[in-house]
Design an enzyme around this catalytic site. Sequence first.
Site, PDB file in Angstrom:
ATOM      1  N   GLU A 198      18.540   2.162 -28.364  1.00 26.69           N
ATOM      2  CA  GLU A 198      19.618   3.151 -28.396  1.00 26.69           C
ATOM      3  C   GLU A 198      20.909   2.602 -28.992  1.00 26.69           C
ATOM      4  O   GLU A 198      21.929   3.296 -29.027  1.00 26.69           O
ATOM      5  CB  GLU A 198      19.882   3.685 -26.986  1.00 26.69           C
ATOM      6  CG  GLU A 198      18.723   4.503 -26.438  1.00 26.69           C
ATOM      7  CD  GLU A 198      19.000   5.133 -25.080  1.00 26.69           C
ATOM      8  OE1 GLU A 198      18.233   6.030 -24.695  1.00 26.69           O
ATOM      9  OE2 GLU A 198      19.982   4.732 -24.409  1.00 26.69           O
TER      10      GLU A 198
ATOM     11  N   GLU B 284      21.961  40.394  -8.650  1.00 25.09           N
ATOM     12  CA  GLU B 284      22.392  39.776  -7.402  1.00 25.09           C
ATOM     13  C   GLU B 284      21.436  40.157  -6.270  1.00 25.09           C
ATOM     14  O   GLU B 284      21.000  39.304  -5.493  1.00 25.09           O
ATOM     15  CB  GLU B 284      23.809  40.255  -7.091  1.00 25.09           C
ATOM     16  CG  GLU B 284      24.385  39.717  -5.805  1.00 25.09           C
ATOM     17  CD  GLU B 284      25.742  40.324  -5.507  1.00 25.09           C
ATOM     18  OE1 GLU B 284      26.451  39.785  -4.640  1.00 25.09           O
ATOM     19  OE2 GLU B 284      26.101  41.363  -6.116  1.00 25.09           O
ATOM     20  N   HIS B 285      21.099  41.446  -6.164  1.00 25.57           N
ATOM     21  CA  HIS B 285      20.180  41.948  -5.142  1.00 25.57           C
ATOM     22  C   HIS B 285      19.006  42.651  -5.819  1.00 25.57           C
ATOM     23  O   HIS B 285      19.200  43.431  -6.749  1.00 25.57           O
ATOM     24  CB  HIS B 285      20.849  42.979  -4.226  1.00 25.57           C
ATOM     25  CG  HIS B 285      22.153  42.536  -3.622  1.00 25.57           C
ATOM     26  ND1 HIS B 285      23.367  42.744  -4.247  1.00 25.57           N
ATOM     27  CD2 HIS B 285      22.421  41.914  -2.457  1.00 25.57           C
ATOM     28  CE1 HIS B 285      24.332  42.255  -3.481  1.00 25.57           C
ATOM     29  NE2 HIS B 285      23.794  41.748  -2.393  1.00 25.57           N
TER      30      HIS B 285
ATOM     31  N   ASN C 242      38.247  38.814  -6.935  1.00 25.47           N
ATOM     32  CA  ASN C 242      38.364  39.708  -8.082  1.00 25.47           C
ATOM     33  C   ASN C 242      38.356  38.907  -9.390  1.00 25.47           C
ATOM     34  O   ASN C 242      38.138  37.692  -9.402  1.00 25.47           O
ATOM     35  CB  ASN C 242      39.617  40.577  -7.960  1.00 25.47           C
ATOM     36  CG  ASN C 242      40.905  39.749  -7.917  1.00 25.47           C
ATOM     37  OD1 ASN C 242      40.942  38.608  -8.370  1.00 25.47           O
ATOM     38  ND2 ASN C 242      41.954  40.336  -7.381  1.00 25.47           N
TER      39      ASN C 242
ATOM     40  N   HIS D 219      24.501  -3.566 -23.275  1.00 25.71           N
ATOM     41  CA  HIS D 219      23.742  -3.102 -22.109  1.00 25.71           C
ATOM     42  C   HIS D 219      22.528  -4.009 -21.898  1.00 25.71           C
ATOM     43  O   HIS D 219      22.202  -4.395 -20.767  1.00 25.71           O
ATOM     44  CB  HIS D 219      23.269  -1.649 -22.303  1.00 25.71           C
ATOM     45  CG  HIS D 219      24.323  -0.626 -22.021  1.00 25.71           C
ATOM     46  ND1 HIS D 219      25.467  -0.522 -22.753  1.00 25.71           N
ATOM     47  CD2 HIS D 219      24.382   0.341 -21.059  1.00 25.71           C
ATOM     48  CE1 HIS D 219      26.198   0.477 -22.282  1.00 25.71           C
ATOM     49  NE2 HIS D 219      25.567   1.017 -21.248  1.00 25.71           N
TER      50      HIS D 219
ATOM     51  N   TYR E 106      37.780  31.025   0.127  1.00 19.99           N
ATOM     52  CA  TYR E 106      38.563  32.195  -0.256  1.00 19.99           C
ATOM     53  C   TYR E 106      37.921  33.420   0.392  1.00 19.99           C
ATOM     54  O   TYR E 106      36.764  33.747   0.118  1.00 19.99           O
ATOM     55  CB  TYR E 106      38.612  32.370  -1.774  1.00 19.99           C
ATOM     56  CG  TYR E 106      39.552  33.496  -2.153  1.00 19.99           C
ATOM     57  CD1 TYR E 106      40.924  33.288  -2.156  1.00 19.99           C
ATOM     58  CD2 TYR E 106      39.073  34.756  -2.440  1.00 19.99           C
ATOM     59  CE1 TYR E 106      41.800  34.314  -2.457  1.00 19.99           C
ATOM     60  CE2 TYR E 106      39.943  35.795  -2.744  1.00 19.99           C
ATOM     61  CZ  TYR E 106      41.307  35.572  -2.743  1.00 19.99           C
ATOM     62  OH  TYR E 106      42.176  36.593  -3.025  1.00 19.99           O
TER      63      TYR E 106
ATOM     64  N   GLN F  24      25.823  49.681  -2.517  1.00 20.41           N
ATOM     65  CA  GLN F  24      26.304  48.680  -3.461  1.00 20.41           C
ATOM     66  C   GLN F  24      27.322  49.268  -4.433  1.00 20.41           C
ATOM     67  O   GLN F  24      28.266  48.583  -4.850  1.00 20.41           O
ATOM     68  CB  GLN F  24      25.132  48.068  -4.225  1.00 20.41           C
ATOM     69  CG  GLN F  24      24.214  47.224  -3.366  1.00 20.41           C
ATOM     70  CD  GLN F  24      24.943  46.111  -2.631  1.00 20.41           C
ATOM     71  OE1 GLN F  24      25.769  45.413  -3.210  1.00 20.41           O
ATOM     72  NE2 GLN F  24      24.652  45.953  -1.350  1.00 20.41           N
TER      73      GLN F  24
ATOM     74  N   HIS G  45      31.241  49.079  -3.849  1.00 22.01           N
ATOM     75  CA  HIS G  45      32.048  47.884  -4.082  1.00 22.01           C
ATOM     76  C   HIS G  45      33.056  48.092  -5.202  1.00 22.01           C
ATOM     77  O   HIS G  45      34.043  47.354  -5.288  1.00 22.01           O
ATOM     78  CB  HIS G  45      31.154  46.690  -4.419  1.00 22.01           C
ATOM     79  CG  HIS G  45      30.577  46.029  -3.212  1.00 22.01           C
ATOM     80  ND1 HIS G  45      31.328  45.289  -2.338  1.00 22.01           N
ATOM     81  CD2 HIS G  45      29.306  45.995  -2.724  1.00 22.01           C
ATOM     82  CE1 HIS G  45      30.567  44.820  -1.365  1.00 22.01           C
ATOM     83  NE2 HIS G  45      29.331  45.231  -1.575  1.00 22.01           N
TER      84      HIS G  45
ATOM     85  N   ASP H  88      24.319  41.480   4.001  1.00 24.68           N
ATOM     86  CA  ASP H  88      25.746  41.200   3.870  1.00 24.68           C
ATOM     87  C   ASP H  88      26.370  40.776   5.191  1.00 24.68           C
ATOM     88  O   ASP H  88      27.488  40.261   5.201  1.00 24.68           O
ATOM     89  CB  ASP H  88      26.479  42.443   3.358  1.00 24.68           C
ATOM     90  CG  ASP H  88      26.205  42.714   1.886  1.00 24.68           C
ATOM     91  OD1 ASP H  88      25.762  41.791   1.186  1.00 24.68           O
ATOM     92  OD2 ASP H  88      26.429  43.854   1.444  1.00 24.68           O
TER      93      ASP H  88
END
Length: 415
Positions: A396, A308-309, A206, A401, A123, A251, A254, A342
């Site tokens: 268990e 994020e940064h 978004n 099993h 995307y 930043q 944005h 970026d």
Amino acid sequence: MLQRMTVSRATSPEAAETLRALEARRRGANENAFRVADAMIAGVRARGDAYVAEQIARFDGVTLAPDAIRIVPRQVTIEPQLAAALDLAMARVEAFHLPQLPSSYQQGGLLHRVRPLRRVGVYAPGGRAVYVSTLIMCAVPARIAGVREIVVATTPAAAARDELHYVCNRLGIRELYQAGGAAGIAALALGTESLERVDKVVGPGNAYVTAAKARLIGEVGIDMTAGPTELVVIADDTADPDYVVADLLAQAEHGPDSAVICLATTDAMAEAIAARIPADEPGRGPAIVWTVASIDEALTIADRIAPEHLSLQTRDASTLALRAENAGAIYCGPFSPPASGDYTVGTNHVLPTAGSARFFSPLGVYDFVKRTNIVTLTPETLAEVGPAAATIARFEGLPNHALSCEARLGSEVQA
């Protein structure tokens, strides 16, 4: 005209309230975005391309026949300086990501097999701008991993741009789906008459894109759920206030929901930075400047935010970076602006947000492979491990099993 900001202590009640509000915003679900995403997913599931075409007309004002949404990137020529910049970005992203390619390994009769995903959807946001950089960040690692088929979904306006077609052709991408938002994500995940569904969807968007990706987990793989961008700058008395402000404003542009915070170790530095921050502008997030008592306090706050940064404009920044635990990407020193990451540095700009840097990683080659364990035991090996497996199974409460393993013990059947 410059606005005189008020500088707060990071330990003040005002700062504590700001942090609580940031964390609450991260936790809060955008119910409207989920409602829209749910409707889009249901529409695409029921009516495919025809529904997508209606949404394109509704939100983008573009009329497309349902069978014209999916196109093949065309051969184009773009402005030489931009072409050279995009080529540099692709080359550096490839060089940085090549060592990330994981490999298979074998231990006796146990094989850990690594293979690329077959088909991936990227995307590429196309709202206020055409984010060719995001296409590069997603598609280059996918190609390194060996993904054979990559389809790009974006808005019709972005899909009309020669620059996007240039990058698609440089990366060998032969499918472009002209649908943005939640409808585009749903088309990638579910498939339509013209579009074969993908195995994984990557790339930020978004709130509606994020909501659609979250709703479709399980029907398709995703990279992460992206929120608004975030930057924390730690600045000591050696920092250049102009550089710090440039990074905060970069930043903040944005969007108004961007979170940009400076932690300054001295009052003088905090005041110098605050004095240079211009008045709030429409569409730009507010910048926050706090003072801290020490680098240790700054790191504690940064780790709590898990941004994020993280920009370290301090002495010995590279050493300090080793102490930072939670950040999507860390930029060290005055000549490492986060904005460079970026585009052309080579590291990936698809990064964890909303505090998820505590457990998510930057997008990489490893996101485009799948791992399978293949087990081939001999009678001798089963004799070594089978009795213990049966013991644990009975503990268990799974006796069948245990019997499944025990039935073969002592058998002469060869593997």
